[in-house]
Design a protein around this motif. Structure first.
Motif, PDB file in Angstrom:
ATOM      1  N   GLY A  67      84.728  10.567  24.266  1.00  0.00           N
ATOM      2  CA  GLY A  67      85.630  10.648  22.822  1.00  0.00           C
ATOM      3  C   GLY A  67      85.488  12.000  22.356  1.00  0.00           C
ATOM      4  O   GLY A  67      85.920  12.279  21.235  1.00  0.00           O
ATOM      5  N   LEU A  68      85.709  12.944  23.482  1.00  0.00           N
ATOM      6  CA  LEU A  68      85.772  14.422  23.203  1.00  0.00           C
ATOM      7  C   LEU A  68      87.269  15.195  23.442  1.00  0.00           C
ATOM      8  O   LEU A  68      87.472  16.243  23.526  1.00  0.00           O
ATOM      9  CB  LEU A  68      84.587  15.029  23.501  1.00  0.00           C
ATOM     10  CG  LEU A  68      83.337  14.719  23.056  1.00  0.00           C
ATOM     11  CD1 LEU A  68      82.153  15.575  23.998  1.00  0.00           C
ATOM     12  CD2 LEU A  68      83.086  15.255  21.530  1.00  0.00           C
ATOM     13  N   ILE A  69      88.089  14.393  24.141  1.00  0.00           N
ATOM     14  CA  ILE A  69      89.237  14.740  24.737  1.00  0.00           C
ATOM     15  C   ILE A  69      90.350  15.412  23.610  1.00  0.00           C
ATOM     16  O   ILE A  69      90.959  16.352  23.818  1.00  0.00           O
ATOM     17  CB  ILE A  69      90.044  13.627  25.418  1.00  0.00           C
ATOM     18  CG1 ILE A  69      91.118  14.458  26.194  1.00  0.00           C
ATOM     19  CG2 ILE A  69      90.599  12.782  24.613  1.00  0.00           C
ATOM     20  CD1 ILE A  69      90.837  15.324  27.480  1.00  0.00           C
ATOM     21  N   LYS A  70      90.027  14.939  22.521  1.00  0.00           N
ATOM     22  CA  LYS A  70      90.907  15.366  21.245  1.00  0.00           C
ATOM     23  C   LYS A  70      90.306  16.705  20.542  1.00  0.00           C
ATOM     24  O   LYS A  70      90.980  17.248  20.041  1.00  0.00           O
ATOM     25  CB  LYS A  70      91.336  14.277  20.422  1.00  0.00           C
ATOM     26  CG  LYS A  70      92.294  13.214  20.710  1.00  0.00           C
ATOM     27  CD  LYS A  70      92.655  12.153  19.680  1.00  0.00           C
ATOM     28  CE  LYS A  70      93.535  10.920  20.265  1.00  0.00           C
ATOM     29  NZ  LYS A  70      93.978   9.991  19.483  1.00  0.00           N
ATOM     30  N   LYS A  71      89.276  16.884  20.964  1.00  0.00           N
ATOM     31  CA  LYS A  71      88.744  18.210  20.490  1.00  0.00           C
ATOM     32  C   LYS A  71      89.009  19.325  21.613  1.00  0.00           C
ATOM     33  O   LYS A  71      88.082  19.817  22.653  1.00  0.00           O
ATOM     34  CB  LYS A  71      87.289  17.912  20.571  1.00  0.00           C
ATOM     35  CG  LYS A  71      86.593  16.917  19.680  1.00  0.00           C
ATOM     36  CD  LYS A  71      86.948  16.969  18.207  1.00  0.00           C
ATOM     37  CE  LYS A  71      86.330  15.854  17.519  1.00  0.00           C
ATOM     38  NZ  LYS A  71      86.944  15.996  15.869  1.00  0.00           N
ATOM     39  N   HIS A  72      90.412  20.067  21.289  1.00  0.00           N
ATOM     40  CA  HIS A  72      90.848  20.806  22.394  1.00  0.00           C
ATOM     41  C   HIS A  72      89.754  22.029  22.579  1.00  0.00           C
ATOM     42  O   HIS A  72      89.967  22.639  23.580  1.00  0.00           O
ATOM     43  CB  HIS A  72      92.235  21.247  21.878  1.00  0.00           C
ATOM     44  CG  HIS A  72      93.035  19.957  21.900  1.00  0.00           C
ATOM     45  ND1 HIS A  72      93.839  19.618  20.715  1.00  0.00           N
ATOM     46  CD2 HIS A  72      93.552  18.977  22.912  1.00  0.00           C
ATOM     47  CE1 HIS A  72      94.443  18.487  20.947  1.00  0.00           C
ATOM     48  NE2 HIS A  72      94.415  18.153  22.494  1.00  0.00           N
ATOM     49  N   TYR A  73      89.141  22.409  21.445  1.00  0.00           N
ATOM     50  CA  TYR A  73      88.229  23.761  21.822  1.00  0.00           C
ATOM     51  C   TYR A  73      87.193  23.426  22.626  1.00  0.00           C
ATOM     52  O   TYR A  73      86.484  24.239  23.021  1.00  0.00           O
ATOM     53  CB  TYR A  73      87.861  23.953  20.517  1.00  0.00           C
ATOM     54  CG  TYR A  73      87.204  23.061  19.585  1.00  0.00           C
ATOM     55  CD1 TYR A  73      85.682  22.678  19.840  1.00  0.00           C
ATOM     56  CD2 TYR A  73      87.786  22.425  18.478  1.00  0.00           C
ATOM     57  CE1 TYR A  73      85.112  21.820  18.846  1.00  0.00           C
ATOM     58  CE2 TYR A  73      87.195  21.359  17.675  1.00  0.00           C
ATOM     59  CZ  TYR A  73      85.959  21.328  18.127  1.00  0.00           C
ATOM     60  OH  TYR A  73      85.316  20.118  17.176  1.00  0.00           O
ATOM     61  N   ILE A  74      86.783  21.906  22.913  1.00  0.00           N
ATOM     62  CA  ILE A  74      85.729  21.573  23.851  1.00  0.00           C
ATOM     63  C   ILE A  74      86.582  21.291  25.309  1.00  0.00           C
ATOM     64  O   ILE A  74      85.967  21.568  26.330  1.00  0.00           O
ATOM     65  CB  ILE A  74      85.117  20.578  23.263  1.00  0.00           C
ATOM     66  CG1 ILE A  74      84.186  20.731  21.970  1.00  0.00           C
ATOM     67  CG2 ILE A  74      84.206  19.743  24.452  1.00  0.00           C
ATOM     68  CD1 ILE A  74      83.435  19.540  21.291  1.00  0.00           C
ATOM     69  N   SER A  75      87.599  20.297  25.136  1.00  0.00           N
ATOM     70  CA  SER A  75      88.175  19.770  26.351  1.00  0.00           C
ATOM     71  C   SER A  75      88.790  20.797  27.272  1.00  0.00           C
ATOM     72  O   SER A  75      88.610  20.713  28.427  1.00  0.00           O
ATOM     73  CB  SER A  75      89.102  18.772  25.814  1.00  0.00           C
ATOM     74  OG  SER A  75      90.352  19.152  25.138  1.00  0.00           O
ATOM     75  N   VAL A  76      89.706  21.651  26.716  1.00  0.00           N
ATOM     76  CA  VAL A  76      90.465  22.685  27.596  1.00  0.00           C
ATOM     77  C   VAL A  76      89.652  23.507  28.220  1.00  0.00           C
ATOM     78  O   VAL A  76      89.616  23.718  29.459  1.00  0.00           O
ATOM     79  CB  VAL A  76      91.413  23.457  26.492  1.00  0.00           C
ATOM     80  CG1 VAL A  76      92.150  24.441  27.440  1.00  0.00           C
ATOM     81  CG2 VAL A  76      92.634  22.186  26.093  1.00  0.00           C
ATOM     82  N   PRO A  77      88.526  24.353  27.496  1.00  0.00           N
ATOM     83  CA  PRO A  77      87.749  25.179  28.321  1.00  0.00           C
ATOM     84  C   PRO A  77      86.870  24.364  29.193  1.00  0.00           C
ATOM     85  O   PRO A  77      86.448  25.061  30.154  1.00  0.00           O
ATOM     86  CB  PRO A  77      86.765  25.851  27.188  1.00  0.00           C
ATOM     87  CG  PRO A  77      87.724  25.849  25.853  1.00  0.00           C
ATOM     88  CD  PRO A  77      88.439  24.450  25.947  1.00  0.00           C
ATOM     89  N   ALA A  78      86.197  23.145  28.976  1.00  0.00           N
ATOM     90  CA  ALA A  78      85.626  22.424  29.749  1.00  0.00           C
ATOM     91  C   ALA A  78      86.287  22.231  31.268  1.00  0.00           C
ATOM     92  O   ALA A  78      85.691  22.189  32.123  1.00  0.00           O
ATOM     93  CB  ALA A  78      85.051  21.067  29.122  1.00  0.00           C
ATOM     94  N   ILE A  79      87.586  21.751  30.975  1.00  0.00           N
ATOM     95  CA  ILE A  79      88.138  21.205  32.240  1.00  0.00           C
ATOM     96  C   ILE A  79      88.471  22.709  33.236  1.00  0.00           C
ATOM     97  O   ILE A  79      88.174  22.603  34.466  1.00  0.00           O
ATOM     98  CB  ILE A  79      89.634  20.816  31.966  1.00  0.00           C
ATOM     99  CG1 ILE A  79      89.447  19.417  31.318  1.00  0.00           C
ATOM    100  CG2 ILE A  79      90.430  20.586  32.860  1.00  0.00           C
ATOM    101  CD1 ILE A  79      90.510  18.810  30.672  1.00  0.00           C
ATOM    102  N   ILE A  80      88.726  23.842  32.508  1.00  0.00           N
ATOM    103  CA  ILE A  80      89.077  25.027  33.111  1.00  0.00           C
ATOM    104  C   ILE A  80      87.966  25.797  33.791  1.00  0.00           C
ATOM    105  O   ILE A  80      87.939  26.142  34.995  1.00  0.00           O
ATOM    106  CB  ILE A  80      89.669  26.078  32.201  1.00  0.00           C
ATOM    107  CG1 ILE A  80      91.199  25.536  31.539  1.00  0.00           C
ATOM    108  CG2 ILE A  80      89.830  27.635  32.893  1.00  0.00           C
ATOM    109  CD1 ILE A  80      91.650  26.369  30.597  1.00  0.00           C
TER     110      ILE A  80
END
Length: 269
Positions: free
Chosen positions: A47-60
């Motif tokens: 349930g964190l995918i919409k928290k972009h400050y978490i999801s984007v850095p995590a994926i990269i």
């Protein structure tokens, strides 16, 4: 079942050529992309995918960390050192996020995702390491043990399964399926080591690895039940998401890497 089989065939036709002909960098890039998709699915699950400050850095970050072994190859000490240094650094980053976003993100959920993110990334990073340091056969060893265990557990359970293995976690898995999967998964590992390095007796390590792959699958089911999802994704018709296909490979990859390193250390001594 036909959809499941056709999807598997198509996926293998896309995966195998890149692993064989893509070289070390092609295989590493493939693992990084798969890791990125896996991280996306886990973010959705938590349930964190919409928290972009978490999801984007995590994926990269997961994709970059997966590439560390090939970027720093052949400097083993740099690979190990940078990987170990990244873990506490990432934990600090997540703790800072937990403080900044304490009103919108549950810290328990955030730290649970952190541990799962490390687990997923470690699995694919070790696959990259195995490809760079040992060759294609080491990757084949991990993949074939995991996939043969899963495939033959499915068919063994369908043909002979009566008694359930752990119905509260995965209702369709049976004891007969687990036994059949272990036998064929172990055989696959023995055959790979026999053909690749002419050491079939070393293939005995495939037995615990086959069992570990099944625990990896069951652990992934526990996580899905915790967050109330059926599948991690829908990218593979009949199979689910990327993590649904690689959940058993991740722990096998990690343990295989540790075993190979231990064998190399003993040989060096």
């Amino acid at each position: 079942m036909l959809t499941r089989i056709l999807t598997a065939i198509v996926a293998l036709l896309l995966l195998i050529p890149l692993l064989i002909f893509g070289g070390e960098w092609g295989a590493s890039a493939l693992f990084a992309v798969i890791c990125g998709f896996s991280m996306y699915e886990m973010l959705v699950c938590c349930g964190l995918i919409k928290k972009h400050y978490i999801s984007v850095p995590a994926i990269i970050a997961s994709m970059l960390l997966t590439l560390i072994p090939i970027i720093l190859f052949p400097h083993t000490y740099l690979v190990v050192g940078s990987s170990l240094a990244a873990i506490p650094l990432l934990l600090v980053c997540f703790l800072i996020l937990a403080v900044i976003a304490h009103k919108s993100v549950d810290i328990e959920r955030l730290l649970m995702f952190f541990s799962l993110a490390l687990y997923i990334t470690a699995g694919f990073a070790v696959l990259t390491l195995l490809r760079a340091f040992y060759g294609l056969w080491a990757v084949a060893f991990v993949l074939l043990i995991s996939w043969c265990t899963d495939t033959f557990a499915y068919f063994s359970g369908m043909l002979f399964g009566k008694k359930k293995l752990c119905p509260e976690i995965s209702p369709k898995k049976t004891i007969a399926g687990a036994v059949g999967g272990t036998l064929f998964g172990t055989a696959a590992g023995v055959i790979v080591l026999w053909i690749a390095i002419d050491k079939p007796l070393l293939g005995i390590i495939a037995l615990p690895l086959s069992i570990i792959s099944q625990f990896g699958d069951l652990a992934a089911s526990v996580i899905k039940r915790r967050f109330g999802v059926k599948d991690y994704g829908k990218i593979f018709p009949g199979h689910g998401g990327v993590l649904d296909r690689f959940d058993s490979i991740i722990p096998v990859s990690i343990v295989t890497g540790l075993i190979f390193c231990a064998i190399d250390t003993i040989s060096w001594l």
